[in-house]
Each structure stands twice: as C-alpha cells, then as structure tokens.
Design a protein around this motif. Structure first.
Motif, PDB file in Angstrom:
ATOM      1  N   PRO A   1      13.069  98.147  -3.661  1.00 58.31           N
ATOM      2  CA  PRO A   1      11.870  99.114  -3.872  1.00 58.31           C
ATOM      3  C   PRO A   1      11.531  99.767  -4.851  1.00 58.31           C
ATOM      4  N   MET A   2      12.689 100.069  -5.490  1.00 59.54           N
ATOM      5  CA  MET A   2      12.575 100.431  -6.869  1.00 59.54           C
ATOM      6  C   MET A   2      11.449 100.564  -8.243  1.00 59.54           C
ATOM      7  N   GLU A   3      11.393  99.656  -8.254  1.00 61.57           N
ATOM      8  CA  GLU A   3      10.754  98.717  -9.043  1.00 61.57           C
ATOM      9  C   GLU A   3       9.089  98.718  -9.050  1.00 61.57           C
ATOM     10  N   VAL A   4       8.435  98.917  -7.886  1.00 56.67           N
ATOM     11  CA  VAL A   4       7.089  98.725  -7.127  1.00 56.67           C
ATOM     12  C   VAL A   4       7.092 100.637  -6.871  1.00 56.67           C
ATOM     13  N   GLU A   5       8.157 101.271  -6.986  1.00 56.88           N
ATOM     14  CA  GLU A   5       7.703 102.684  -5.396  1.00 56.88           C
ATOM     15  C   GLU A   5       6.925 103.655  -7.011  1.00 56.88           C
ATOM     16  N   PRO A   6       7.099 104.059  -8.053  1.00 56.38           N
ATOM     17  CA  PRO A   6       6.005 104.415  -8.715  1.00 56.38           C
ATOM     18  C   PRO A   6       4.533 104.255  -8.606  1.00 56.38           C
TER      19      PRO A   6
ATOM     20  N   CYS B   1       1.106 102.739   2.377  1.00 54.66           N
ATOM     21  CA  CYS B   1       2.597 101.378   1.458  1.00 54.66           C
ATOM     22  C   CYS B   1       3.769 101.079   2.398  1.00 54.66           C
ATOM     23  N   ALA B   2       3.627  99.731   2.173  1.00 51.41           N
ATOM     24  CA  ALA B   2       5.275  98.605   2.457  1.00 51.41           C
ATOM     25  C   ALA B   2       5.887  98.102   1.238  1.00 51.41           C
ATOM     26  N   ILE B   3       6.966  98.555   1.141  1.00 48.72           N
ATOM     27  CA  ILE B   3       7.757  98.388   0.354  1.00 48.72           C
ATOM     28  C   ILE B   3       8.895  97.860   0.451  1.00 48.72           C
ATOM     29  N   PRO B   4       9.301  96.109   1.011  1.00 46.99           N
ATOM     30  CA  PRO B   4      10.365  96.175   1.436  1.00 46.99           C
ATOM     31  C   PRO B   4      11.308  95.752   0.828  1.00 46.99           C
ATOM     32  N   THR B   5      12.609  95.581   1.705  1.00 48.99           N
ATOM     33  CA  THR B   5      14.063  95.629   0.385  1.00 48.99           C
ATOM     34  C   THR B   5      13.922  93.687   0.802  1.00 48.99           C
TER      35      THR B   5
ATOM     36  N   PRO C   1      16.146  89.892   1.354  1.00 51.54           N
ATOM     37  CA  PRO C   1      17.617  90.081   1.924  1.00 51.54           C
ATOM     38  C   PRO C   1      18.641  89.596   0.160  1.00 51.54           C
ATOM     39  N   GLY C   2      19.598  91.013   0.489  1.00 48.05           N
ATOM     40  CA  GLY C   2      20.149  90.293  -0.668  1.00 48.05           C
ATOM     41  C   GLY C   2      20.650  91.191  -1.778  1.00 48.05           C
ATOM     42  N   HIS C   3      19.086  92.143  -1.870  1.00 45.47           N
ATOM     43  CA  HIS C   3      18.770  92.513  -3.031  1.00 45.47           C
ATOM     44  C   HIS C   3      19.223  94.227  -2.308  1.00 45.47           C
ATOM     45  N   GLY C   4      18.518  95.416  -3.532  1.00 45.66           N
ATOM     46  CA  GLY C   4      18.697  96.622  -2.936  1.00 45.66           C
ATOM     47  C   GLY C   4      19.432  97.302  -4.289  1.00 45.66           C
ATOM     48  N   SER C   5      19.630  98.618  -4.025  1.00 49.96           N
ATOM     49  CA  SER C   5      20.947  99.309  -4.831  1.00 49.96           C
ATOM     50  C   SER C   5      21.867  98.914  -5.033  1.00 49.96           C
ATOM     51  N   GLU C   6      23.121  97.680  -4.105  1.00 54.11           N
ATOM     52  CA  GLU C   6      23.513  97.251  -3.966  1.00 54.11           C
ATOM     53  C   GLU C   6      23.343  95.373  -3.397  1.00 54.11           C
ATOM     54  N   LEU C   7      23.822  94.841  -5.102  1.00 54.64           N
ATOM     55  CA  LEU C   7      23.505  93.158  -4.708  1.00 54.64           C
ATOM     56  C   LEU C   7      23.857  92.873  -4.073  1.00 54.64           C
ATOM     57  N   SER C   8      23.699  91.678  -2.662  1.00 53.69           N
ATOM     58  CA  SER C   8      24.349  90.895  -1.885  1.00 53.69           C
ATOM     59  C   SER C   8      23.894  89.331  -2.308  1.00 53.69           C
TER      60      SER C   8
ATOM     61  N   TRP D   1      14.135  85.008   1.457  1.00 52.01           N
ATOM     62  CA  TRP D   1      12.962  86.102   0.623  1.00 52.01           C
ATOM     63  C   TRP D   1      11.139  86.041   1.069  1.00 52.01           C
ATOM     64  N   ILE D   2      10.648  84.704   0.738  1.00 48.98           N
ATOM     65  CA  ILE D   2       9.585  84.989   1.415  1.00 48.98           C
ATOM     66  C   ILE D   2       9.197  84.920   3.126  1.00 48.98           C
ATOM     67  N   GLN D   3      10.150  84.642   4.125  1.00 44.41           N
ATOM     68  CA  GLN D   3      10.008  85.117   5.334  1.00 44.41           C
ATOM     69  C   GLN D   3      10.245  86.301   5.484  1.00 44.41           C
ATOM     70  N   HIS D   4      10.803  87.184   4.579  1.00 44.19           N
ATOM     71  CA  HIS D   4      10.848  88.545   5.161  1.00 44.19           C
ATOM     72  C   HIS D   4       9.664  89.004   4.837  1.00 44.19           C
ATOM     73  N   ALA D   5       9.287  88.381   3.344  1.00 40.44           N
ATOM     74  CA  ALA D   5       7.789  89.608   3.408  1.00 40.44           C
ATOM     75  C   ALA D   5       6.514  89.080   3.552  1.00 40.44           C
TER      76      ALA D   5
END
Length: 230
Positions: free
Chosen positions: A14-19, A32-36, A38-45, A54-58
């Motif tokens: 979410p940092m990429e679009v937070e500003p 504003c909704a900024i989902p993370t 799956p597998g993304h975030g500060s620690e990648l998995s 990824w599509i289904q989560h959004a």
C-alpha cells in the motif's frame, strides 16, 4: 457517499499509493481502501500465489465498497492498474485512474540510464546509498520466478479486456519510468473505448509516480478529473 479503491503493484505494498490516498482523504470526505494483495506487503511471501488470487482479493474489497457507497472510483498502480482495468470491465465503477499501468513492462532505454548511474555510484563507493540499486536488489532477492510468471499471466489475461473499458479514464505515466515504458500508457489510451479519457506524462517521474516530486500537481489533476461531471 463516495469511495476510492487504490491498488498497489507487483511485489509492492500500500505504500506505493498511500500518498495519493492521504491526499484524497485530506481534500475530500471519501473513504479510501488500500488492500494488501496476497503475498505482498512489507514482507513478501509470493511462493505459491496465483495471479487470480490478486484479482479476487481486489474484487472482494470493491464489492464491499459498492454495497456501501453510491459512487466508487478505482485507482491502480503498475500491476494494480491491470487489476483496476479488469474491475472496470466487470463492475459499475464511475471512473478509473491508471498510474504507470503495466500493459508493457521494462523500459530498456531508461533502465540503461539507471544502470549507468548505479555503476557510477559503485565506483565512487556510494552503491549502498543508491535508492534504485537497493530497490532493484530487494525485488530480485524476494521475488520467486514463479511469481514473475504469474504477473506475466495476469498481464496476458487482462490486456485483451482493455477494449471493454468504457468508463471515464485518466492515465498517468512517469517520463523516466524504468519499469513501465511510455508505450504502455499510449497503448492503453488507444485501446480503451472510453469517450472521456485523458493521458498525462509526469516529467522526471520514475516508476513510483505517487512519490515523485510533482506528485501534488498529479494528485490535484486526479481529484479534478474524478470530481468533474461526465
């Protein structure tokens, strides 16, 4: 009530679009909704994650917003721009914002310039201070090949759907983006069938367009586009 869904990019957070989200919340009363993804975030998995996850989560986040708001806009950055484009073909969103959307990826000319700067810093003993080098290395170390393949599958899946986009769309692209070339923005602009569409090129901006020096001017253009009557 109005809401805005902001979707980050591949191997991002979410940092990429937070500003942009913070700017919107400061100047409007929108949710504003900024989902993370799956597998993304500060620690990648990312191991074992399929592109459709990824599509289904959004998609699930968007469906929730549509239940609670009369007006919903969708913003997508990089790979998130492809996901946002898919959502625009399937759900009644009002407007679409595509930031450095990755219909094409790897700008070899700009990447060559970035590598030259990285090499110069290496010989000057300043390589650890080079932000581009640190970002590239972190991405390489934490991104399984299988995840990159899933990213490519997502692009291949969504690109044929771009012609089904009819909602008003603003496309923004960084002039010095080493990841997504300018031809990606041009391709999307020429392919979508929205009557109301606009493309802007942000001077000096690299890939993280929401963090560029001219971001406030870009953000104001985005809000103006979203608020204007179609």
């Amino acid at each position: 009530m109005t809401a805005c869904l902001c979707i980050h990019g591949f191997t991002g957070s979410p940092m990429e679009v937070e500003p942009l989200a913070e700017y919107i919340q400061k100047h409007t009363n929108w949710e504003c909704a900024i989902p993370t993804l799956p597998g993304h975030g500060s620690e990648l998995s990312l191991k074992g994650i399929m592109y459709n996850e990824w599509i289904q989560h959004a998609e699930e986040v968007l469906k929730d917003l549509l239940k609670r708001h009369e007006i919903v806009y969708v913003v997508g950055f990089s790979m998130g721009g492809l996901i946002a484009s898919y959502l625009a073909t399937k759900y009644p969103i009002k407007k679409l914002i595509l930031l450095s959307a990755a219909a094409y990826y790897v700008n070899f000319a700009q990447l060559h310039q970035d590598i030259r700067i990285i090499c110069a810093d290496f010989f000057k003993g300043r390589i650890r201070e080079n932000e581009q080098y640190n970002r590239y290395m972190n991405k390489i170390k934490s991104t399984p090949l299988a995840a990159t393949i899933q990213f490519r599958k997502l692009v291949q899946y969504v690109k044929p759907l771009l012609a089904n986009i009819h909602v008003p769309t603003l496309i923004a692209q960084g002039e010095k983006d080493g990841i997504v070339p300018l031809k990606s923005a041009s391709y999307i602009y020429n392919t979508i069938r929205a009557e109301n569409k606009k493309m802007i090129c942000v001077e000096e901006s690299k890939h993280l367009i929401c963090h560029c020096e001219k971001r406030e001017t870009l953000f104001q253009e985005i809000i103006t586009f979203l608020e204007e009557t179609s």
